[in-house]
Design a protein around this motif. Sequence first.
Motif, short mmCIF file in Angstrom:
data_model
loop_
_atom_site.label_atom_id
_atom_site.label_comp_id
_atom_site.label_asym_id
_atom_site.label_seq_id
_atom_site.Cartn_x
_atom_site.Cartn_y
_atom_site.Cartn_z
N VAL A 15 -41.98 -14.88 -27.81
CA VAL A 15 -43.51 -15.35 -27.44
C VAL A 15 -43.71 -14.94 -27.98
O VAL A 15 -45.88 -14.76 -27.66
N GLU A 32 -47.61 -20.79 -24.54
CA GLU A 32 -46.42 -21.03 -23.79
C GLU A 32 -47.30 -21.07 -22.51
O GLU A 32 -46.35 -20.91 -21.66
N LEU A 33 -48.69 -20.88 -22.31
CA LEU A 33 -49.38 -21.26 -20.76
C LEU A 33 -50.37 -22.14 -20.96
O LEU A 33 -50.51 -22.28 -19.84
N ILE A 42 -43.94 -21.75 -20.01
CA ILE A 42 -43.15 -20.57 -20.08
C ILE A 42 -42.02 -20.60 -18.88
O ILE A 42 -40.88 -19.33 -19.14
N PHE A 59 -39.30 -10.54 -22.55
CA PHE A 59 -40.20 -10.91 -23.60
C PHE A 59 -40.67 -10.77 -24.95
O PHE A 59 -40.67 -8.81 -25.07
N THR A 61 -43.63 -10.12 -27.27
CA THR A 61 -44.65 -10.07 -27.04
C THR A 61 -45.28 -9.75 -28.55
O THR A 61 -45.34 -9.03 -29.48
N LYS A 65 -51.37 -11.49 -25.95
CA LYS A 65 -50.62 -12.15 -25.39
C LYS A 65 -50.38 -12.45 -23.46
O LYS A 65 -49.59 -12.34 -22.76
N ILE A 68 -49.33 -13.43 -20.32
CA ILE A 68 -47.83 -13.80 -20.10
C ILE A 68 -47.05 -13.36 -19.14
O ILE A 68 -46.72 -13.92 -18.35
N GLU A 69 -47.90 -12.19 -19.49
CA GLU A 69 -46.73 -10.80 -18.48
C GLU A 69 -47.73 -11.28 -16.76
O GLU A 69 -47.35 -10.86 -15.48
N HIS A 71 -48.89 -13.95 -15.71
CA HIS A 71 -48.54 -14.67 -15.16
C HIS A 71 -47.53 -14.44 -14.00
O HIS A 71 -46.70 -14.53 -13.10
N SER A 106 -41.10 -6.81 -21.40
CA SER A 106 -41.40 -7.48 -22.74
C SER A 106 -41.85 -6.15 -23.83
O SER A 106 -41.65 -5.04 -23.05
#
Length: 303
Positions: A15, A32-33, A42, A59, A61, A65, A68-69, A71, A106
Amino acid sequence: MHNKIKKLTKAIIPVAGLGTRMLPATKAIPKELLPIYDRPIIEHVVQEAITAGITEIIFITRSGKEAIENHFDMNYELEHRLDKKGNQITLDSVKNIIPKGIKISSIRQHNALGLGHAILCAKHLINNEPFAVLLPDVMVVEDIPHPKNFSLSSMKKSWDETGVGQIMVQSIENKDTESYGIVDTNGEYPKPFSSIGIKKLVEKPSPVNSPSNLAVLGRYILPADIMDILENTLEGVGGEIQLTDALDKFLNYGELNAFLSTAKIFDCGNKKGFIGANLMFGMRDPEISDYLKDLFDTFNKNI
Ligand code: G1P
């Protein structure tokens, strides 16, 4: 499953891309979001991995970003407020994204040196085991949305039975070969939802040099050896370390299969695929599909 075949439990999801094809939407938000239907791309891809039986998701990354984590992490304040309001359905949708027992970690890719390099960043977590790779630009929407019919689940079943790596493919138009990894299957074509041996893989060949029109489409199940090969893979097309080149080298002594998916596949890294995937999910929702049909009728009348 044969004793010697190592169990597949891990998946790598790269990602770290900048999402330049979706600017300006992705200036501050990781691509990805962006949502497909009711959740970020994602989340669909992580669910696909979990449905196939993956229990550890890694991930790859980069800075900027972190959302993403977040989320996939707890959001205490949000959960507390939803709980206080008695908003149980919404609370469940944010709380239970990841079922118990699924591990998410990640790793940062400090340098954008290509997909092969991104995968290699997870070598120490893969720990000499087989692994799946899911590219989150690629949304795989199955014809019959039942877990049994998922392409990745079927690819995992083939791995469990044979110990041979599986690469998802579909045919594309000849003019588009320069956008994909292409497999050479000796002139044969896999039957839908089954796999055949690969003779060669080429990253983004020109249409005249392409060995076939079967394109690699973002889902792989690979043996651990690929990590060692990646360590010794030099820059290829676009000056990047290409996963495709490492897979092709592996064929010098190992086997890989091309799995022909029958799913509808959307490249959500561009506007066309992104809108297409959203429409497909919308049409599957009985509460939205009539509205969309009316909308299309209106467009048709106005043309
Ligand atoms: C990557 C891979 C390519 C594959 C494609 C779609 O390319 O390198 O082999 O066909 O994803 O899954 P990219 O689209 O990142 O340039």
